[in-house]
Design a protein around this motif. Sequence first.
Motif, PDB file in Angstrom:
ATOM      1  N   THR A   9       0.824  -1.208   0.000  1.00 14.96           N
ATOM      2  CA  THR A   9       0.000   0.000   0.000  1.00 14.96           C
ATOM      3  C   THR A   9       0.858   1.259   0.000  1.00 14.96           C
ATOM      4  OG1 THR A   9      -1.782  -1.156   1.160  1.00 14.96           O
ATOM      5  CG2 THR A   9      -1.797   1.254   1.251  1.00 14.96           C
ATOM      6  N   ALA A  10       1.924   1.256   0.789  1.00 17.71           N
ATOM      7  CA  ALA A  10       2.802   2.423   0.852  1.00 17.71           C
ATOM      8  C   ALA A  10       3.484   2.679  -0.486  1.00 17.71           C
ATOM      9  CB  ALA A  10       3.843   2.230   1.951  1.00 17.71           C
ATOM     10  N   ILE A  11       3.923   1.618  -1.141  1.00 14.21           N
ATOM     11  CA  ILE A  11       4.568   1.777  -2.443  1.00 14.21           C
ATOM     12  C   ILE A  11       3.568   2.314  -3.463  1.00 14.21           C
ATOM     13  CG2 ILE A  11       5.689   0.560  -4.354  1.00 14.21           C
ATOM     14  CD1 ILE A  11       6.765  -1.420  -2.234  1.00 14.21           C
ATOM     15  N   ALA A  12       2.360   1.743  -3.460  1.00 17.44           N
ATOM     16  CA  ALA A  12       1.331   2.185  -4.412  1.00 17.44           C
ATOM     17  C   ALA A  12       0.982   3.655  -4.200  1.00 17.44           C
ATOM     18  CB  ALA A  12       0.099   1.309  -4.294  1.00 17.44           C
ATOM     19  N   ARG A  13       0.939   4.097  -2.952  1.00 17.08           N
ATOM     20  CA  ARG A  13       0.617   5.493  -2.666  1.00 17.08           C
ATOM     21  C   ARG A  13       1.702   6.452  -3.158  1.00 17.08           C
ATOM     22  NH1 ARG A  13      -1.760   4.783   3.517  1.00 17.08           N
ATOM     23  NH2 ARG A  13      -3.888   4.198   2.881  1.00 17.08           N
ATOM     24  N   SER A  14       2.909   5.943  -3.314  1.00 12.20           N
ATOM     25  CA  SER A  14       4.011   6.797  -3.777  1.00 12.20           C
ATOM     26  C   SER A  14       4.055   6.933  -5.297  1.00 12.20           C
ATOM     27  CB  SER A  14       5.348   6.238  -3.294  1.00 12.20           C
ATOM     28  OG  SER A  14       5.724   5.076  -4.035  1.00 12.20           O
ATOM     29  N   ALA A  15       3.126   6.248  -6.009  1.00 11.44           N
ATOM     30  CA  ALA A  15       3.171   6.231  -7.473  1.00 11.44           C
ATOM     31  C   ALA A  15       2.915   7.618  -8.056  1.00 11.44           C
ATOM     32  CB  ALA A  15       2.155   5.235  -8.017  1.00 11.44           C
ATOM     33  N   ARG A  16       3.642   7.906  -9.125  1.00  8.22           N
ATOM     34  CA  ARG A  16       3.468   9.146  -9.862  1.00  8.22           C
ATOM     35  C   ARG A  16       3.351   8.831 -11.352  1.00  8.22           C
ATOM     36  NH1 ARG A  16       8.581  12.541  -7.389  1.00  8.22           N
ATOM     37  NH2 ARG A  16       7.920  12.560  -5.193  1.00  8.22           N
ATOM     38  N   GLY A  17       2.650   9.696 -12.056  1.00 11.47           N
ATOM     39  CA  GLY A  17       2.534   9.561 -13.502  1.00 11.47           C
ATOM     40  C   GLY A  17       2.647  10.907 -14.179  1.00 11.47           C
ATOM     41  N   VAL A  18       3.393  10.941 -15.274  1.00  8.53           N
ATOM     42  CA  VAL A  18       3.582  12.169 -16.042  1.00  8.53           C
ATOM     43  C   VAL A  18       3.331  11.860 -17.510  1.00  8.53           C
ATOM     44  CG1 VAL A  18       5.201  13.975 -16.730  1.00  8.53           C
ATOM     45  CG2 VAL A  18       5.288  13.052 -14.407  1.00  8.53           C
ATOM     46  N   ALA A  19       2.475  12.649 -18.149  1.00  5.68           N
ATOM     47  CA  ALA A  19       2.204  12.499 -19.586  1.00  5.68           C
ATOM     48  C   ALA A  19       3.052  13.497 -20.357  1.00  5.68           C
ATOM     49  CB  ALA A  19       0.725  12.727 -19.870  1.00  5.68           C
ATOM     50  N   ARG A  20       3.686  13.012 -21.415  1.00  3.72           N
ATOM     51  CA  ARG A  20       4.560  13.866 -22.217  1.00  3.72           C
ATOM     52  C   ARG A  20       4.221  13.674 -23.683  1.00  3.72           C
ATOM     53  NH1 ARG A  20      10.900  12.637 -23.323  1.00  3.72           N
ATOM     54  NH2 ARG A  20      11.402  14.505 -24.554  1.00  3.72           N
ATOM     55  N   ASP A  21       3.854  14.763 -24.361  1.00  6.54           N
ATOM     56  CA  ASP A  21       3.561  14.700 -25.791  1.00  6.54           C
ATOM     57  C   ASP A  21       4.861  14.572 -26.578  1.00  6.54           C
ATOM     58  OD1 ASP A  21       0.812  14.915 -25.492  1.00  6.54           O
ATOM     59  OD2 ASP A  21       0.858  17.101 -25.498  1.00  6.54           O
ATOM     60  N   LEU A  22       4.914  13.564 -27.452  1.00  6.57           N
ATOM     61  CA  LEU A  22       6.116  13.318 -28.255  1.00  6.57           C
ATOM     62  C   LEU A  22       5.890  13.580 -29.738  1.00  6.57           C
ATOM     63  CD1 LEU A  22       7.457  10.024 -26.631  1.00  6.57           C
ATOM     64  CD2 LEU A  22       8.041  12.387 -26.065  1.00  6.57           C
ATOM     65  N   GLY A  23       4.714  14.046 -30.091  1.00  8.97           N
ATOM     66  CA  GLY A  23       4.389  14.296 -31.494  1.00  8.97           C
ATOM     67  C   GLY A  23       2.906  14.102 -31.695  1.00  8.97           C
ATOM     68  N   PRO A  24       2.412  14.365 -32.882  1.00  3.34           N
ATOM     69  CA  PRO A  24       0.974  14.223 -33.144  1.00  3.34           C
ATOM     70  C   PRO A  24       0.461  12.822 -32.803  1.00  3.34           C
ATOM     71  CG  PRO A  24       2.057  15.360 -34.957  1.00  3.34           C
ATOM     72  CD  PRO A  24       3.154  14.852 -34.063  1.00  3.34           C
ATOM     73  N   GLY A  25      -0.499  12.764 -31.898  1.00  5.44           N
ATOM     74  CA  GLY A  25      -1.110  11.488 -31.545  1.00  5.44           C
ATOM     75  C   GLY A  25      -0.233  10.554 -30.749  1.00  5.44           C
ATOM     76  N   LEU A  26       0.899  11.024 -30.221  1.00  6.18           N
ATOM     77  CA  LEU A  26       1.832  10.155 -29.500  1.00  6.18           C
ATOM     78  C   LEU A  26       2.129  10.751 -28.126  1.00  6.18           C
ATOM     79  CD1 LEU A  26       3.757   7.697 -29.448  1.00  6.18           C
ATOM     80  CD2 LEU A  26       5.497   9.167 -30.514  1.00  6.18           C
ATOM     81  N   VAL A  27       1.772  10.012 -27.073  1.00  7.14           N
ATOM     82  CA  VAL A  27       1.955  10.481 -25.704  1.00  7.14           C
ATOM     83  C   VAL A  27       2.684   9.399 -24.905  1.00  7.14           C
ATOM     84  CG1 VAL A  27       0.833  11.287 -23.592  1.00  7.14           C
ATOM     85  CG2 VAL A  27      -0.174  11.814 -25.827  1.00  7.14           C
ATOM     86  N   GLN A  28       3.750   9.794 -24.245  1.00  8.28           N
ATOM     87  CA  GLN A  28       4.471   8.899 -23.336  1.00  8.28           C
ATOM     88  C   GLN A  28       3.892   9.062 -21.937  1.00  8.28           C
ATOM     89  OE1 GLN A  28       8.357   9.896 -21.453  1.00  8.28           O
ATOM     90  NE2 GLN A  28       9.189   8.377 -22.869  1.00  8.28           N
ATOM     91  N   LEU A  29       3.599   7.939 -21.273  1.00  6.13           N
ATOM     92  CA  LEU A  29       3.049   7.938 -19.924  1.00  6.13           C
ATOM     93  C   LEU A  29       4.117   7.386 -18.980  1.00  6.13           C
ATOM     94  CD1 LEU A  29      -0.462   6.433 -20.784  1.00  6.13           C
ATOM     95  CD2 LEU A  29       0.192   8.855 -20.706  1.00  6.13           C
ATOM     96  N   ARG A  30       4.820   8.269 -18.304  1.00  8.22           N
ATOM     97  CA  ARG A  30       5.935   7.844 -17.450  1.00  8.22           C
ATOM     98  C   ARG A  30       5.421   7.520 -16.050  1.00  8.22           C
ATOM     99  NH1 ARG A  30      11.528   8.106 -17.502  1.00  8.22           N
ATOM    100  NH2 ARG A  30      11.480   9.152 -19.522  1.00  8.22           N
ATOM    101  N   LEU A  31       5.622   6.274 -15.616  1.00  2.76           N
ATOM    102  CA  LEU A  31       5.142   5.790 -14.328  1.00  2.76           C
ATOM    103  C   LEU A  31       6.310   5.469 -13.410  1.00  2.76           C
ATOM    104  CD1 LEU A  31       2.442   3.265 -15.603  1.00  2.76           C
ATOM    105  CD2 LEU A  31       2.091   5.662 -14.957  1.00  2.76           C
ATOM    106  N   SER A  32       6.155   5.808 -12.139  1.00  8.95           N
ATOM    107  CA  SER A  32       7.202   5.486 -11.169  1.00  8.95           C
ATOM    108  C   SER A  32       6.607   5.361  -9.779  1.00  8.95           C
ATOM    109  CB  SER A  32       8.286   6.574 -11.172  1.00  8.95           C
ATOM    110  OG  SER A  32       7.762   7.801 -10.669  1.00  8.95           O
ATOM    111  N   THR A  33       7.331   4.681  -8.907  1.00  4.77           N
ATOM    112  CA  THR A  33       7.040   4.662  -7.476  1.00  4.77           C
ATOM    113  C   THR A  33       8.315   5.091  -6.759  1.00  4.77           C
ATOM    114  OG1 THR A  33       7.750   2.369  -7.161  1.00  4.77           O
ATOM    115  CG2 THR A  33       5.427   2.737  -7.737  1.00  4.77           C
TER     116      THR A  33
END
Length: 289
Positions: A9-33
Amino acid sequence: MPIPNGLVTAIARSARGVARDLGPGLVQLRLSTAITRRAGFDCTPFLVDELLVDTGYSLARGALLRLLEGRPIRGVALTHHHEDHSGNAGEVQRRRACPVWLQRPEDRHTEGVDLLLPYRQLYWGVPDLGELTPMPTEVHTGARTLLVVPTPGHSRTHAVLFDPEQRAVLSGDLFISSGASAVLAEEDPAAHARSLRQLAALEPLRLLTGHGADLPDATARLLRKADRIEEAIGRVLRGAAAGEPPKVIAREAFQGGWARERWTSWMTQGDFSRQNFVRRVIALSATVP
């Protein structure tokens, strides 16, 4: 041995996500804990128009679902079934009523995914792959068509997705680092090298990996890595023919980086190591007529 629920539970609560546009119709979803940030090993699913490529790992589920809010999804394509790439496929499928595609879905319970070692539970969590459909030869994103290229080696289920117009490839774990390296206990280094060459034959220009890299000169990088793996295989086979033990062969086959190798092998309970590379090359060469 399962990880205590409080720690999960503690690890899951530390999760973060960042969306980054890399071009038309292309998005990188960066996930981390907190753990993967410390290790410098984020996971990066991608949205290609309305197609989700990989889903990250279950301990980052909340972060992924927040990033997907308000975004249409017509399907999920998994580059392979390892838990850091497939962990949230079932949850996305249930929420969006979409198919989940995987190359060789009959192998979904192999390669340690069915009985995760403690370190894999701690880093990634238990995956939920959902109901799987065999990967087609092409996947439609809503605005373009991606070609599916089976690329076994790192995993028997591995496949990459190639955009022939942009000459970009979503490569999963086919390419993480530039050289021959430590491998998981069930990998096939020779098949990995062949897969690199197969993809290079399509002459991609851009390499988008499942762990955050966005690299130019894709074809040259793929061929260079294939060369280095094959060179290491050659050194392993020569050492085996001379009767050397795996530990000695590993030192001859790989140059430098041994402090990191020892740390990685210890952290993964020996599941990820250069000696695995040696053992697998020797074992698989014995099956060749």
